[in-house]
Design an enzyme around this catalytic site. Structure first.
Site, PDB file in Angstrom:
ATOM      1  N   CYS A  89      33.953  32.668   5.323  1.00 13.53           N
ATOM      2  CA  CYS A  89      33.691  31.868   4.134  1.00 13.53           C
ATOM      3  C   CYS A  89      33.119  30.472   4.371  1.00 13.53           C
ATOM      4  CB  CYS A  89      34.941  31.784   3.292  1.00 13.53           C
ATOM      5  SG  CYS A  89      36.437  31.464   4.251  1.00 13.53           S
TER       6      CYS A  89
ATOM      7  N   HIS B 256      35.785  24.252   0.384  1.00  9.81           N
ATOM      8  CA  HIS B 256      35.866  24.817   1.734  1.00  9.81           C
ATOM      9  C   HIS B 256      34.961  24.174   2.777  1.00  9.81           C
ATOM     10  CE1 HIS B 256      37.758  28.818   3.198  1.00  9.81           C
ATOM     11  NE2 HIS B 256      38.576  27.787   3.262  1.00  9.81           N
TER      12      HIS B 256
ATOM     13  N   ASP C 224      30.120  35.526  -0.165  1.00 10.95           N
ATOM     14  CA  ASP C 224      30.035  34.720   1.053  1.00 10.95           C
ATOM     15  C   ASP C 224      30.313  35.492   2.338  1.00 10.95           C
ATOM     16  OD1 ASP C 224      32.697  35.041   0.542  1.00 10.95           O
ATOM     17  OD2 ASP C 224      33.265  32.979   0.936  1.00 10.95           O
TER      18      ASP C 224
END
Lengths: 483, 483
Positions: free
Chosen positions: A39, A102, A249
């Site tokens: 990710c 993230h 992703d």
């Protein structure tokens, strides 16, 4: 989510009518990839238009390891990187991220310091910890400050799988779009919901509605949400001014199957690997009146292209002071052109494989170690291709394993080294790889150092909520990346 | 052809625009099965509406073996069986079979003795022999007499893969349809082309046109042909009077991959097995003005249903003097109803598995023997599910392996025997199996005896062509069925 999770991509229960309709009104991209089988690096690549090995979202702690941004990661997106929303500002765009960021959770990595104007969501994944005393739960931010934490203020019931997060994210999206339309301002919405990541959840209205179990419920909720977003654009009369792209992703995490794992269709293995199942993604481009309805493209695409394509849509050039890996997909999606370009498959800073045309050459093969595999961690359940899905890192740099993905999408039959086809194709691929390696300047690796002291103990805003926790002493260490 | 071979079913090169369009105009049946993982029994089941174990298309020479009708088979379709074209006569239908018959090649089994009015095609598969001295090549018939043989008069170039057979079969179909339309006679056309069976071939105009190699070229030619047939029906103004169904007689033969084998999408194994990859088939129903466009059905269907459904369309009842396994699919395809019914998976006279709802219980598992596997015969290449894809015949009759095909379409995760779900579901399935077994009266097995003397040495019409060959002495033996 994996390539095989949508009805339009052959999922056998065919439970994604809205995404299938989006494809029928737009274009299906069948050869679209993410930049990494995990990710964080994929998302960093999407927003910078650059491979993780360039933008720093990788590790050098061990050879060919996947890495991401858990709570104790010290690194994150560097100021020197130019993110899509920063660049779009020049064209007057307002940008919002809804969902998972993230790219680092420490203050200097905050999305509003990297070009976004608004944020609603979390800096890290919603999986553990689930206890707010020993370790901080992941905070949920509205713009600069946290407004609560997962499992505390934003409930996820791990027993029933119920959570209304996707509904909250949907409402945020609809509100943002309405506001932008009302103010006549161009916008970039990065709807980065964290479903269908494990632990998988869905809202009550979707629980138990899928043939596929909880994972399918989550997919259905996403499908329904995408349908609502597209309808909203239509209702506001801006569908012909809005380019929408749906993708994932990384490949479906087969390790979470069957209860929480998705499908990579006919492809080999899943998330964490550089086989097709790990990196080929479902992809749909939608722009009524511009993209021909019902189109299908075999353009080799990559999430990094969304950077360059978005800039192009805004009338902007991609930065020229650095290497950009993304290409402008508009000729492919608007005019059906095919642009010759390679796809690189990385694990850490190792180029594991490369795709050129219909051929894919593996320079390294590895699923995971025997040790991890022995613990039941299997990225390729039920699949075993001798010499390909290896549990030791196998080097093939002098004689890469070559596959024809048209005849053999499942990467089961390496071409014979002695064949003419092998020789001709590898000659072409070798040049591509040499050029790539010769010009590659790796960024400073950001995913090497971990420190419990940097976890989300006391994010901004925690005082108002009485949710500040005391961090331990700093004790930076090399992060351990097993895969 | 396999479930995963069409674009509408998620084949990654998406090269079947005509079949995909047929699905968009008609209905996709995602849970449609054949009656056997091998050709002859499937075709016998389609035309009789009965499981092979009833109509005699099976062997008892060894336990749980697939059998078919090679040239030296002594048996064939019995006079006591009622075939679809025989029954359709009562409603004034003219029936034609174009392509492979495969229900026995000796005189008494001739399709014109079993209800068909016309035939153009071959009694057996087009694979070997390829030499007209030692063994007879397969004859091609027009109605009662042969008009030539494969490889001699009907060329198949095994080096280039070129053969124009599908074009010949297409032209036959268009001509027959035109003739029936001109004479205002209702018709049943069984377009049983033998592509994409190995050795795979395609016409010159399709060779090299697919991303998927020769197999893909053959699929593209079939796709193109179906498109031409549907256009022809439209052009003649009879599309709203014509029910068209597209399906396959077994899963893709993965043993022929990657050069000559197709795709079973996300399903386990292929042809010859009773895993989903061996028996779940692509299926599209088309009837403009009647079947709602773009429909999707999860009705459990079976090729045997085409028997009962066709009779229903003609206003006829299925025979009541015998067990008929096919059901009338019209409520499913016209009104979207779901009819609860099981699907049985047989190998020989052994019920290997049964599907009830979304659950599938395996009473026996077997891919093939270690001996055959050791020779490189692999029905599950690259797939290996421990305890499931077994190389010894594993009996699970007291504790069947149970799978939920919604959560686990790839049959990788048997349910825990100790779970409530297992207990509840198996209770339901056991009743279905008991009922099935209690009423089952196996037919006389037709695929036990082989004799070189019965091969196509001197088919009717051979004299005119000078193509009669002298048969050897009769020497009947038990046929050897290794799988």
């Amino acid at each position: 989510m994996g390539w095989g999770d949508l009805g339009a991509f052959g999922e056998p229960s065919k439970e994604t009518p809205n995404l299938d309709q989006m494809a029928a009104e737009g274009m299906l991209l069948l050869d679209f990839y993410t930049a990494n089988p995990l990710c964080s690096p994929s998302r960093a690549a999407l927003l910078t238009g650059r491979l993780p090995v360039r933008n720093g979202f990788y590790t050098t702690n061990a050879h060919a390891r996947n890495a991401y941004t858990p709570q104790d990661i010290v690194g994150g997106i560097q100021d020197s990187e130019l993110l899509l929303p920063e660049l779009l500002k020049k064209a007057g765009y307002i940008s919002k991220i809804i969902g998972k960021w993230h790219l680092g959770h420490r203050p200097q990595f905050h999305p509003l310091k990297h070009g976004f104007d608004e944020w609603f969501g979390s800096p890290n994944c919603h999986f553990g910890p689930f206890d707010n005393r020993a370790l901080p739960n992941i905070p949920v931010y509205r713009d600069w400050e946290m407004i609560g934490r997962y499992y505390e203020d934003f409930k996820i019931d791990l027993k029933t799988g119920e959570a209304n997060l996707t509904q909250i994210y949907l409402q945020e999206a609809l509100d943002f779009i309405s506001k932008q339309q009302a103010s006549q301002q161009p916008f970039f919405l990065y709807w980065a919901i964290d479903a269908t990541h494990a632990p998988v959840y869905a809202s009550k209205q979707f629980l138990g509605t899928s043939q596929r179990g909880l994972y399918g419920d989550a997919v259905r909720e996403i499908d329904d949400s995408v349908g609502k977003i597209l309808s909203h654009l239509r209702k506001l009369g801006i569908s012909e001014n809005t380019f929408v792209f749906f993708t994932s992703d990384n490949g479906a995490a087969l390790i979470s199957a069957p209860k929480q794992g998705g499908s990579n269709g006919p492809f080999l293995c899943g998330k964490q690997t550089t086989f097709e199942g790990g990196m080929r993604e479902p992809a749909i481009a939608w722009w009524p009146g511009h993209i021909p309805a019902g189109g299908v493209s075999h353009q080799l695409g990559n999430v990094m292209d969304l950077f360059t394509t978005s800039l192009s849509l805004a009338g902007l050039q991609a930065p020229s002071d650095r290497e950009i890996d993304g290409i402008d997909l508009l000729p492919a999606v608007l005019q059906g052109k095919l642009i010759d370009r390679p796809v690189f498959y990385y694990r850490g800073n190792e180029m594991m494989a490369v795709r050129v045309g219909l051929y894919k050459a593996h320079y390294w093969t590895w699923s995971n170690s025997w040790e991890e595999y022995g613990k039941g961690i299997d990225f390729c359940p039920g699949q075993n291709v001798s010499g390909v899905t290896t549990h030791t890192q196998e080097e093939h740099t002098t004689l890469p394993l070559l596959f024809h993905l048209g005849r053999d999408p499942g990467e089961k039959y390496p071409l014979r080294f002695a064949s003419d086809e092998y020789e001709t194709v590898m000659e072409r691929i070798s040049i591509v790889v040499q050029q790539h390696k010769a010009t590659l300047v790796p960024g400073e690796p950001q995913l090497n150092v971990c420190d419990r002291a940097v976890m989300n103990w006391s994010p901004p805003g925690c005082e108002k909520l009485g949710k500040c926790l005391k961090p331990p002493e700093s004790d930076p260490k090399k992060c351990f990346w097993p895969h």
